[in-house]
Write a protein that holds these residues in place. Structure first.
Motif, PDB file in Angstrom:
ATOM      1  N   ASN A   4       0.832  -1.214   0.000  1.00  0.00           N
ATOM      2  CA  ASN A   4       0.000   0.000   0.000  1.00  0.00           C
ATOM      3  C   ASN A   4       0.863   1.260   0.000  1.00  0.00           C
ATOM      4  O   ASN A   4       0.633   2.195   0.761  1.00  0.00           O
ATOM      5  CB  ASN A   4      -0.960   0.016   1.191  1.00  0.00           C
ATOM      6  N   ARG A   5       1.899   1.237  -0.799  1.00  0.00           N
ATOM      7  CA  ARG A   5       2.840   2.348  -0.996  1.00  0.00           C
ATOM      8  C   ARG A   5       3.721   2.647   0.218  1.00  0.00           C
ATOM      9  O   ARG A   5       4.357   3.685   0.280  1.00  0.00           O
ATOM     10  CB  ARG A   5       2.101   3.616  -1.423  1.00  0.00           C
ATOM     11  N   LYS A   6       3.759   1.757   1.175  1.00  0.00           N
ATOM     12  CA  LYS A   6       4.621   1.945   2.335  1.00  0.00           C
ATOM     13  C   LYS A   6       5.759   0.935   2.267  1.00  0.00           C
ATOM     14  O   LYS A   6       5.537  -0.253   2.043  1.00  0.00           O
ATOM     15  CB  LYS A   6       3.835   1.774   3.640  1.00  0.00           C
ATOM     16  N   GLN A   7       6.973   1.422   2.476  1.00  0.00           N
ATOM     17  CA  GLN A   7       8.178   0.584   2.420  1.00  0.00           C
ATOM     18  C   GLN A   7       8.450  -0.046   3.787  1.00  0.00           C
ATOM     19  O   GLN A   7       8.454   0.644   4.808  1.00  0.00           O
ATOM     20  CB  GLN A   7       9.380   1.439   2.018  1.00  0.00           C
ATOM     21  N   TYR A   8       8.659  -1.361   3.784  1.00  0.00           N
ATOM     22  CA  TYR A   8       9.034  -2.090   5.000  1.00  0.00           C
ATOM     23  C   TYR A   8      10.403  -2.712   4.781  1.00  0.00           C
ATOM     24  O   TYR A   8      10.660  -3.316   3.745  1.00  0.00           O
ATOM     25  CB  TYR A   8       8.003  -3.174   5.334  1.00  0.00           C
ATOM     26  N   LYS A   9      11.267  -2.576   5.771  1.00  0.00           N
ATOM     27  CA  LYS A   9      12.634  -3.082   5.642  1.00  0.00           C
ATOM     28  C   LYS A   9      12.913  -4.301   6.499  1.00  0.00           C
ATOM     29  O   LYS A   9      13.873  -5.015   6.264  1.00  0.00           O
ATOM     30  CB  LYS A   9      13.622  -1.969   5.988  1.00  0.00           C
ATOM     31  N   ASN A  10      12.079  -4.534   7.508  1.00  0.00           N
ATOM     32  CA  ASN A  10      12.340  -5.631   8.439  1.00  0.00           C
ATOM     33  C   ASN A  10      11.037  -6.388   8.709  1.00  0.00           C
ATOM     34  O   ASN A  10      10.370  -6.161   9.714  1.00  0.00           O
ATOM     35  CB  ASN A  10      12.943  -5.088   9.735  1.00  0.00           C
ATOM     36  N   VAL A  11      10.689  -7.279   7.794  1.00  0.00           N
ATOM     37  CA  VAL A  11       9.418  -7.997   7.832  1.00  0.00           C
ATOM     38  C   VAL A  11       9.611  -9.340   8.537  1.00  0.00           C
ATOM     39  O   VAL A  11      10.573 -10.059   8.282  1.00  0.00           O
ATOM     40  CB  VAL A  11       8.883  -8.226   6.399  1.00  0.00           C
ATOM     41  N   VAL A  72      -8.022 -17.224   0.108  1.00  0.00           N
ATOM     42  CA  VAL A  72      -7.191 -16.500   1.074  1.00  0.00           C
ATOM     43  C   VAL A  72      -7.934 -15.231   1.452  1.00  0.00           C
ATOM     44  O   VAL A  72      -8.357 -14.458   0.588  1.00  0.00           O
ATOM     45  CB  VAL A  72      -5.797 -16.181   0.505  1.00  0.00           C
ATOM     46  N   VAL A  73      -8.077 -15.020   2.767  1.00  0.00           N
ATOM     47  CA  VAL A  73      -8.839 -13.897   3.303  1.00  0.00           C
ATOM     48  C   VAL A  73      -7.893 -12.978   4.076  1.00  0.00           C
ATOM     49  O   VAL A  73      -7.016 -13.434   4.804  1.00  0.00           O
ATOM     50  CB  VAL A  73      -9.960 -14.410   4.240  1.00  0.00           C
ATOM     51  N   ASN A  74      -8.078 -11.689   3.895  1.00  0.00           N
ATOM     52  CA  ASN A  74      -7.314 -10.654   4.608  1.00  0.00           C
ATOM     53  C   ASN A  74      -8.114 -10.242   5.850  1.00  0.00           C
ATOM     54  O   ASN A  74      -9.210  -9.716   5.732  1.00  0.00           O
ATOM     55  CB  ASN A  74      -7.107  -9.474   3.663  1.00  0.00           C
ATOM     56  N   CYS A  75      -7.566 -10.517   7.022  1.00  0.00           N
ATOM     57  CA  CYS A  75      -8.237 -10.149   8.269  1.00  0.00           C
ATOM     58  C   CYS A  75      -7.562  -8.912   8.874  1.00  0.00           C
ATOM     59  O   CYS A  75      -6.342  -8.870   9.004  1.00  0.00           O
ATOM     60  CB  CYS A  75      -8.177 -11.295   9.273  1.00  0.00           C
ATOM     61  N   SER A  76      -8.374  -7.935   9.243  1.00  0.00           N
ATOM     62  CA  SER A  76      -7.852  -6.756   9.944  1.00  0.00           C
ATOM     63  C   SER A  76      -8.709  -6.429  11.168  1.00  0.00           C
ATOM     64  O   SER A  76      -8.514  -5.405  11.809  1.00  0.00           O
ATOM     65  CB  SER A  76      -7.754  -5.550   9.003  1.00  0.00           C
ATOM     66  N   GLN A  77      -9.637  -7.315  11.474  1.00  0.00           N
ATOM     67  CA  GLN A  77     -10.435  -7.211  12.695  1.00  0.00           C
ATOM     68  C   GLN A  77     -10.377  -8.560  13.397  1.00  0.00           C
ATOM     69  O   GLN A  77     -10.454  -9.605  12.746  1.00  0.00           O
ATOM     70  CB  GLN A  77     -11.882  -6.836  12.392  1.00  0.00           C
ATOM     71  N   PHE A  78     -10.260  -8.509  14.735  1.00  0.00           N
ATOM     72  CA  PHE A  78     -10.000  -9.722  15.505  1.00  0.00           C
ATOM     73  C   PHE A  78     -10.827  -9.733  16.782  1.00  0.00           C
ATOM     74  O   PHE A  78     -11.017  -8.706  17.424  1.00  0.00           O
ATOM     75  CB  PHE A  78      -8.506  -9.807  15.852  1.00  0.00           C
ATOM     76  N   ILE A  79     -11.301 -10.927  17.146  1.00  0.00           N
ATOM     77  CA  ILE A  79     -12.088 -11.145  18.364  1.00  0.00           C
ATOM     78  C   ILE A  79     -11.444 -12.290  19.133  1.00  0.00           C
ATOM     79  O   ILE A  79     -11.051 -13.293  18.545  1.00  0.00           O
ATOM     80  CB  ILE A  79     -13.548 -11.502  18.014  1.00  0.00           C
ATOM     81  N   GLN A  80     -11.362 -12.121  20.439  1.00  0.00           N
ATOM     82  CA  GLN A  80     -10.908 -13.210  21.306  1.00  0.00           C
ATOM     83  C   GLN A  80     -12.148 -14.044  21.631  1.00  0.00           C
ATOM     84  O   GLN A  80     -12.860 -13.799  22.596  1.00  0.00           O
ATOM     85  CB  GLN A  80     -10.247 -12.631  22.567  1.00  0.00           C
ATOM     86  N   VAL A 108      -3.332  -4.116   8.335  1.00  0.00           N
ATOM     87  CA  VAL A 108      -3.242  -3.597   6.986  1.00  0.00           C
ATOM     88  C   VAL A 108      -4.321  -4.271   6.142  1.00  0.00           C
ATOM     89  O   VAL A 108      -4.517  -5.485   6.221  1.00  0.00           O
ATOM     90  CB  VAL A 108      -1.843  -3.877   6.397  1.00  0.00           C
ATOM     91  N   SER A 109      -5.007  -3.482   5.361  1.00  0.00           N
ATOM     92  CA  SER A 109      -6.056  -3.998   4.487  1.00  0.00           C
ATOM     93  C   SER A 109      -5.552  -3.983   3.044  1.00  0.00           C
ATOM     94  O   SER A 109      -5.011  -2.979   2.581  1.00  0.00           O
ATOM     95  CB  SER A 109      -7.306  -3.133   4.623  1.00  0.00           C
ATOM     96  N   ILE A 110      -5.720  -5.093   2.358  1.00  0.00           N
ATOM     97  CA  ILE A 110      -5.318  -5.219   0.956  1.00  0.00           C
ATOM     98  C   ILE A 110      -6.581  -5.185   0.103  1.00  0.00           C
ATOM     99  O   ILE A 110      -7.453  -6.051   0.229  1.00  0.00           O
ATOM    100  CB  ILE A 110      -4.526  -6.529   0.714  1.00  0.00           C
ATOM    101  N   GLU A 111      -6.659  -4.203  -0.763  1.00  0.00           N
ATOM    102  CA  GLU A 111      -7.889  -3.892  -1.489  1.00  0.00           C
ATOM    103  C   GLU A 111      -8.478  -5.067  -2.266  1.00  0.00           C
ATOM    104  O   GLU A 111      -9.688  -5.290  -2.229  1.00  0.00           O
ATOM    105  CB  GLU A 111      -7.630  -2.719  -2.442  1.00  0.00           C
TER     106      GLU A 111
END
Length: 191
Positions: A4-11, A72-80, A108-111
């Motif tokens: 999403n246009r953000k650079q990550y260096k340590n994944v 494959v599903v992108n999760c960005s909301q979580f419930i215990q 992070v949400s992937i469109e």
């Protein structure tokens, strides 16, 4: 890695089990945390202290009654999902004496991917009856919570291995072998 246009260096890629990764992610910094929220919390906390990642990506298998097996599903909301203190007057899934919301909205949400709400608990769910979440796993809530507490970006992809029903255990045993290929394909599509 750019997401999403953000650079990550340590994944840091985080899996519960090595069987979910296979050999598909040998070129990444990977962590295997084991099954359940406690084990996941312990191992992720140690890895954060040692590696100081700027992005944590949780990859793994999950059940769902909404999404098709093999997707494959992108999760960005979580419930215990196993937090239940309603007998003492608390809301379903609410952590007592905490300001934390019932639904942790962090990630992070992937469109182009389907969006899911992941319910994490320390039991393998085979009779899904909770409409509050539509993806079922055993670690993601804990990983997301720690990432949020440490202000580290968090991305979660779940390969749907079963229907969270009576045949879930048998389905998972077959589908887990396909997870790594599908998850790697999605990860590669981000760059």
């Amino acid at each position: 890695m750019i997401i999403n246009r953000k650079q990550y260096k340590n994944v840091l890629l985080v899996f519960a089990l090595e069987s979910e990764a296979g050999k598909a992610f040998d070129d990444y910094n990977t962590l295997f945390v084991g099954i359940g929220k406690v084990s996941a919390s312990y191992h992720l906390t140690k890895a954060i202290l040692a590696h100081k990642p700027d992005l944590i990506i949780n990859l793994g298998t999950a059940g769902s009654t909404k999404f098709d097996r093999g997707s494959v599903v992108n999760c960005s909301q979580f419930i215990q999902r196993d937090m239940d203190v309603r007998a003492l007057g608390f809301q379903k899934f609410e952590t007592p004496f905490s300001d934390d919301p019932v639904v942790l909205d962090y990630g992070v949400s992937i469109e182009h991917l389907p969006k899911g709400v992941c319910g994490s608990g320390d039991q393998f769910e085979v009779e899904h009856r909770n409409p509050e979440y539509n993806v079922i796993d055993m670690e993601a809530f804990a990983l997301a919570k720690i990432s949020a507490s440490e202000s580290i970006d968090f991305l979660c992809f779940k390969y749907i291995s079963d229907g969270a029903d009576g045949s879930a255990a048998d389905d998972w045993a077959v589908e887990v072998k396909k997870a790594a290929v599908a998850l790697r394909k999605v990860l590669d599509s981000l760059s």
